[in-house]
Structure formats: structure tokens, C-alpha cells
Design an enzyme around this catalytic site. Structure first.
Site, PDB file in Angstrom:
ATOM      1  N   SER A 493       0.822  -1.197   0.000  1.00 22.28           N
ATOM      2  CA  SER A 493       0.000   0.000   0.000  1.00 22.28           C
ATOM      3  C   SER A 493       0.860   1.253   0.000  1.00 22.28           C
ATOM      4  O   SER A 493       1.739   1.409  -0.832  1.00 22.28           O
ATOM      5  CB  SER A 493      -0.940  -0.046   1.206  1.00 22.28           C
ATOM      6  OG  SER A 493      -1.982   0.873   1.069  1.00 22.28           O
ATOM      7  N   ASP A 579      -9.227  -3.143  -7.071  1.00 25.83           N
ATOM      8  CA  ASP A 579      -8.808  -2.387  -5.894  1.00 25.83           C
ATOM      9  C   ASP A 579      -9.262  -0.935  -6.035  1.00 25.83           C
ATOM     10  O   ASP A 579      -8.870  -0.231  -6.958  1.00 25.83           O
ATOM     11  CB  ASP A 579      -7.279  -2.456  -5.769  1.00 25.83           C
ATOM     12  CG  ASP A 579      -6.772  -1.904  -4.447  1.00 25.83           C
ATOM     13  OD1 ASP A 579      -7.488  -1.100  -3.822  1.00 25.83           O
ATOM     14  OD2 ASP A 579      -5.653  -2.264  -4.052  1.00 25.83           O
ATOM     15  N   HIS A 624      -8.212  -4.720  -1.121  1.00 28.04           N
ATOM     16  CA  HIS A 624      -6.981  -3.947  -1.256  1.00 28.04           C
ATOM     17  C   HIS A 624      -5.753  -4.797  -0.993  1.00 28.04           C
ATOM     18  O   HIS A 624      -4.815  -4.807  -1.775  1.00 28.04           O
ATOM     19  CB  HIS A 624      -7.022  -2.767  -0.294  1.00 28.04           C
ATOM     20  CG  HIS A 624      -5.794  -1.920  -0.327  1.00 28.04           C
ATOM     21  ND1 HIS A 624      -5.319  -1.337  -1.485  1.00 28.04           N
ATOM     22  CD2 HIS A 624      -4.926  -1.566   0.645  1.00 28.04           C
ATOM     23  CE1 HIS A 624      -4.220  -0.651  -1.214  1.00 28.04           C
ATOM     24  NE2 HIS A 624      -3.967  -0.771   0.060  1.00 28.04           N
TER      25      HIS A 624
END
Length: 661
Positions: A493, A579, A624
């Protein structure tokens, strides 16, 4: 007061990842408080093998990390038969180490959240929401309340549970691993439990009881990762469902929190730097809410209640008087947030005690690890522009010899004021068992050393985090931990920003990199206000659309913007097809541009140049980060071993002890 403040601080810290928007009364951000709701939540333990077969696990979400209901942290060893009692005068740290020596490596437990209310415990068993009497919670004697398969979802799991005050109803939020969409079901508790209602896209939710002894459910509605609307609903003969509040500022996120004593429901409205809290009287939930303090830029605060007093944790200001609804209290106890961090985590003291909770957490599961926390020193400190000490946590086998020849896996995050996760993972354990060194770099931008630590690594100070990461790796090498040809880096991320930036600025420090759902195109993302999180995250990255200074600064570190023809480490990227937090388009663009730059460099270098491997692994689904994906774990480990030229036979055999392939 100090102890209470510590609890509030932990709740704030672990439940502020997303931040959103609020309207006239303005609202806050939702983080699943399920993991952190003080003593209203009890944790139920399962053997890992059973859990892997029967219970789906929640992945980590977002560029901002929300909380999880199923967690692998705080794992406790399974008590063995004929286990000898340990001496009472033995040091706690040594007790952990001693227990590990007799603990079979494959017997770990995973924790699933459960809620205790009245005389019952509510939790998920298989694909069902169940409850059992408190004294029978560890037995197989339970009552099935709802079968999750009725929702026709693929491997659904319960993300959060709330029980109405008088136990007439229970609400459960249900989702799947490959999507962030959720459904909240309301079950009427009776001899034959039945689903009374269901609401889509619910974020946070809490029960209160009104003057007529009617249960009222307050919940927030999330659309495109943004949570702006608060609703309240009743059930039974007097059904109603109405929107109660809407936040108009798109940079804020709204979430609900019921105070520990259930006296007040708080509507929390916040972004990365500012918050606003409204109180709803738990005895009169239909009355208008009362504002605690209007939002002031840069002021964060969080509210608790006990014995007719408000306890307010804030990052600025002096004690202030507040009048409570229907209470005689005047003076809430306020503690300065920064001061608390200074007292608890002195930035000048870099030693084992500073990270004892983290270290002991990991050591619970391995008697083979040596832990060392290093402060950057000598030349490395001077490489940082302001001379900050940066803590690192290092794990390796106690019997390792010649550490300079051992492979090193460096972890980094450095964003949103969130701590770098060091929770137990089976793949990390097997790497250490196979001789790897694991290093966790707690760089600026994270939350390990308080609010200032975060502030020093965001907006036009983001390059501090990159400088910290570079200095950490150089210090590791300088102190005899591995070498560049055996050094790998991993991030997910928002951690992809620093990892990608390092690949551009100092690729010679690394041999291979694994990235998961990485944020790599900061500039274009933050200029696209149609994306769900752009407005919400302006306080973290800046506003390149309206501020030329911030735009030029982002250009200096943005991984995508700084790709150039040069040698790069090999990079394995895991991305997710749908995502919403880190769009696939940006990752694909980064990968294509990187391959073009590498090809150009190879052409200029001539024959004999061995180009790095750039792999983009696109996984299906709309989540995610899928932390427990066996396919992902296998692919990443295989990649690291192949790039370093290591034999992976034993590591995959060991991994089979923990994962069901």
C-alpha cells in the site's frame, strides 16, 4: 488518569486509518473498532489449522489501514499436557523463551473476535453467527443465530458484532475477503432467531435504547470508500429508518463510537489532522446531538465518558470545561497527546524496552530469534538532514554465524501515522528459521514516536522517510547485517511510495523487492479528485492541483515520476483487479514505464547486461490487500529465493506446517 489516557490513545491510534467527511454536525471516519473496543470484546482462540479450514480471514485494507476482525497478532501458544510449572521468580521475558522451547512449531492459534453481552458470548463458528453461554464459550455447545450462506456470498465472514442493550437484537456486519462491500444483518433473538432486516454498505454501527425501551441502531453508510451519512433505525412493530446526519466536506470521514460505559454515542468526524465530535445522549437518542468542540485545523481530539465526566484526549490545548447533557459534570480530564508520547516513548532512548511489546509479541512464537533495536549512529545519523535517531527492530536466529552472508528482508511503511506492522506471520517465521534476517524500519511518517514523528514524514517532509530508509539499510550493512547483493525490501500500500522511491534513488542497496497493492503514482492520483480517497488524503500527500510548491515536491519523490534508465533491483508486484484504494491503472502504468526504462538502460549498456525481472501479478477480486492468500505468499517467497539464488526446498516444506495448500 494516565492509564485511562493510554487506553484512549491506543483506541484512537488503531482506529483512525480512513478519515472522512461530515455535514452540519460533521462526521468522522470509520475503522472497525471491533479489535479495540476495550473490555466489551473478548477474544476467542482457535487452532490455526481449524481456522484456516473453516474461517475466512480479513485482509488489511487501504492506503490507510483500517482494523481487522480476524487477527494473527497476540497469538498465544497452546497449553501442552504435562507442562511443568515455571518458577514464580523467573523473569517474564525468560518465561516466554522457556515455554517456546517446548512448544511444537506448528501449533499456533489464531484469534477471532467475539463479543460478550449479558450472559452470552457472540461469535462466528464456521459459516454461522452463534452464541453460547459465557461459561460454555470454549465448548461446542452453542446456538446458531444466522447462517451466513443465506446472503449468497463467496466465503463470507463476520467483520463486527453489536448486541442490543436488552439482547432483543444482534447486528452483524458481513463481508468477503475479495471485496470491501459489506452487509449489516439484524437478527431478532427469540426461540427461533430470524433476520429482521439488512442494510448494505454499513461501516460503523452501535445500539442505544430510548426512553420507551426501544432499541435504536445508529449506523454509517459508506459509498465509494467515503463515509458521510449517519442513519438511525428501529425494528419490530415500530419500524423506521432515517438519515440522521450528512457530512458535506469530502475530506472528512464519519464513524460512530459508543463510550465505554454506553452512556453516550459519539459521532466522530475527522480527516488526517482535524477532528470534531458530537454527543448523542444514550438515554435520549432522538434528541439533537451536542457539539463538544467545533473542528479547528490541526486539532485532534477523542472523547470518553465515565462517572459523569468526559475524558478528552487531544494533541493541543489546556484543560477546558464542558457541560454534559443530563450530567452534573463540568471538567473533563485532558492530556496533551504529544506530551504523552514524549513520556512513554522518549525519542532519545533507542533500546529494547522501547519496543518490548512488539518484541515479546514476536518472541512468543519463536525461541530461535534474537531481537535488537538499533539507533542510527555515526555517519548514518549525519546522513539525515536533521540528525534524527530512527529505530529499527531486527530478528534473526540466535545461532546465526557470519550475518553478513545472510539474506536480509527489510520492511517499511512510513505513512498516515500508522505503526509498521510486526504481527506474527507464518511466512516470516519460516524465513527466520531458514537463516534470514528480518528488519523493520520505523521511519518518519509512521506513528511509532508520536504525532510529530508522523508530521515529520508527510506533505513537504515526505523525503525524510526516504532518507530514514536509506540510512537504516546502510546502517544494517555497516553493522554486519547482510550486504546489498542479499538485501531485499518489502512494502504494501502506501509503503510502496518509499520502496519505489528508494529503487529510483539508491537501487544499488537492493537485490529484490516485493510490493503488494503499492501506491506508486502519487502525483496523478492526488490530482484526480474523482478517485475515492484523493480529497480525504490531501493532508497526507498534499494538493498538487492547487499548490504548485506541493506539486513540485511530490515530483521529487513520486516513484512513477522518477523512473529513469538505470539498473533496478528485480521487482515483484502483486495487484488486485478491482482495488478501489490503489487503482490497477496506476500500477500497470508504473510497470510498463519501468520496463521501458530498463530496456533502454540494457540497450545502452550492451551485451552481457543481465536485466532485472519485473513481474506484475494481478489477482482477481476487489479487496486492497489479501494478507492470507496462500498463492500470494508462495509467489513472493519463490521470487525472493530465485532472485537471491537460494534453495527454497526446505522453506516450502516448513511453510506447509502452517498453510493448507
Amino acid at each position: 488518569m494516565q492509564q485511562k489516557t493510554k487506553l484512549f490513545l491506543q483506541a484512537l491510534k488503531y482506529s483512525i486509518p480512513h478519515l472522512g467527511k461530515c455535514m452540519q454536525k460533521q462526521h468522522l471516519n470509520h475503522y472497525n473498532f471491533a479489535d479495540h473496543y476495550y473490555n466489551r470484546i473478548k477474544l476467542k482462540k482457535y487452532h490455526l489449522t481449524k481456522c484456516l479450514q473453516n474461517k475466512p480471514k480479513i485482509s488489511e485494507l487501504a492506503r490507510n489501514i483500517p482494523s481487522r476482525s480476524f487477527s494473527c497478532k497476540d497469538l498465544q501458544p497452546v497449553k501442552q499436557e504435562n507442562e511443568k510449572p515455571l518458577p514464580e521468580n523467573m523473569d517474564a521475558f525468560e518465561k516466554v523463551r522457556t515455554r517456546l522451547e517446548t512448544q511444537p512449531q506448528e501449533e499456533y492459534e489464531i484469534i477471532n473476535v467475539e463479543v460478550k453481552h449479558g450472559g452470552f458470548v457472540y461469535y462466528q463458528e464456521g459459516c454461522c453467527l452463534v452464541r453460547s453461554k459465557d461459561e460454555e464459550a470454549d465448548n461446542e455447545n452453542y446456538e446458531v443465530l444466522f447462517n451466513l450462506e443465506e446472503l449468497k456470498l463467496d466465503q463470507p465472514f463476520i467483520d463486527c458484532i453489536r448486541v442490543a442493550p436488552d439482547e432483543k437484537y444482534v447486528a452483524a456486519k458481513i463481508r468477503t475477503e475479495d471485496s470491501e462491500a459489506s452487509t449489516c444483518v439484524i437478527i431478532k433473538l427469540s426461540d427461533q432467531p430470524v433476520m429482521e432486516a439488512s442494510f448494505p454498505n454499513v461501516s460503523s454501527f452501535e445500539w442505544v435504547k430510548d426512553e420507551e425501551d426501544e432499541d435504536v441502531l445508529f449506523y454509517t453508510f459508506q459509498r465509494n470508500l467515503r463515509c458521510h451519512d449517519v442513519y438511525r433505525a428501529t425494528f419490530g412493530d415500530n419500524k423506521r429508518n432515517e438519515r440522521f446526519y450528512t457530512e458535506k466536506d469530502p475530506s472528512y470521514f464519519v464513524f460512530l463510537y459508543l463510550t465505554k460505559d454506553s452512556r453516550f454515542l459519539t459521532i466522530n468526524i475527522m480527516n488526517k489532522t482535524t477532528s470534531e465530535v458530537w454527543l448523542i445522549d444514550g438515554l435520549s437518542p432522538w434528541d439533537p446531538p451536542v457539539l463538544i468542540q467545533k473542528r479547528i485545523h490541526g486539532v485532534l481530539y477523542y472523547v470518553e465518558h465515565r462517572d459523569d465526566e468526559l475524558y478528552i484526549l487531544t494533541n493541543v490545548g489546556e484543560p477546558t470545561e464542558f457541560k454534559l447533557m443530563r450530567t452534573a459534570a463540568d471538567t473533563p480530564a485532558i492530556m496533551n497527546w504529544d506530551l504523552f508520547f514524549t513520556m512513554k516513548r522518549n525519542t532519545k532512548v533507542i533500546d529494547l524496552d522501547m519496543f518490548k511489546d512488539h518484541c515479546v509479541l514476536f518472541l512468543k512464537h519463536s525461541n530461535l530469534l534474537y531481537v535488537n533495536v538499533i539507533g542510527l549512529a555515526d555517519d548514518s545519523v549525519r546522513s539525515l538532514k536533521d540528525g534524527k535517531l530512527v529505530p529499527m527492530t531486527v530478528f534473526h536466529k540466535t545461532d546465526s554465524e557470519d550475518l553478513q552472508k545472510k539474506p536480509l528482508l527489510v520492511h517499511v511503511y512510513g505513512a498516515y501515522g500508522m505503526d509498521l506492522k510486526m504481527n506474527f506471520r507464518p511466512e516470516r517465521r519460516v524465513l527466520v528459521d531458514d537463516g534470514w534476517i528480518l528488519a523493520y524500519c520505523h521511519v518518519r511518517g509512521g506513528g511509532e514516536l508520536g504525532l510529530q514523528w508522523h508530521a515529520d514524514g508527510r506533505l513537504t517532509k515526505k523525503l525524510n522517510g526516504l532518507a530514514d530508509l536509506e540510512a537504516c539499510i546502510k546502517t544494517l550493512h555497516g553493522q554486519g547485517f547482510s550486504q546489498p547483493s542479499l538485501t531485499t525490501l518489502t512494502a504494501f500500500s502506501a509503503g510502496g511510495v518509499l520502496a519505489g522511491a528508494l529503487c529510483n534513488s539508491n537501487p544499488e542497496l537492493l537485490r529484490a523487492v516485493t510490493l503488494e497493492a503499492p501506491f506508486l503514482d502519487v502525483l496523478n492520483t492526488m490530482m484526480d479528485t474523482t478517485l475515492p480517497l484523493t480529497l480525504e488524503e490531501l493532508e497526507e500527500w498534499g494538493n498538487p492541483s492547487s499548490d504548485e510548491k506541493q506539486k513540485n515536491y511530490i515530483k521529487r519523490y513520486c516513484p512513477y515520476q522518477n523512473i529513469k534508465p538505470q539498473h533496478y533491483p528485480s521487482i515483484h508486484i502483486t495487484a488486485y483487479e478491482n482495488d478501489e484504494r490503489v487503482p490497477l491503472k496506476g500500477i500497470v502504468s508504473y510497470t510498463e514505464k519501468l520496463k521501458e526504462a530498463i530496456a533502454e538502460h540494457a540497450k545502452d549498456t550492451g551485451e552481457g547486461y543481465q536485466a532485472p525481472n519485473i513481474i506484475l501479478d494481478i489477482q482477481p477480486g476487489g479487496n486492497h490487500v489479501i494478507e492470507d492468500s496462500h498463492k500470494k505468499i508462495t509467489a513472493q517467497i519463490k521470487f525472493l529465493y530465485e532472485e537471491l539464488g537460494l534453495d527454497s526446498t526446505s522453506v516450502f516444506e516448513d511453510l506447509k506446517k502452517y498453510l493448507k495448500f
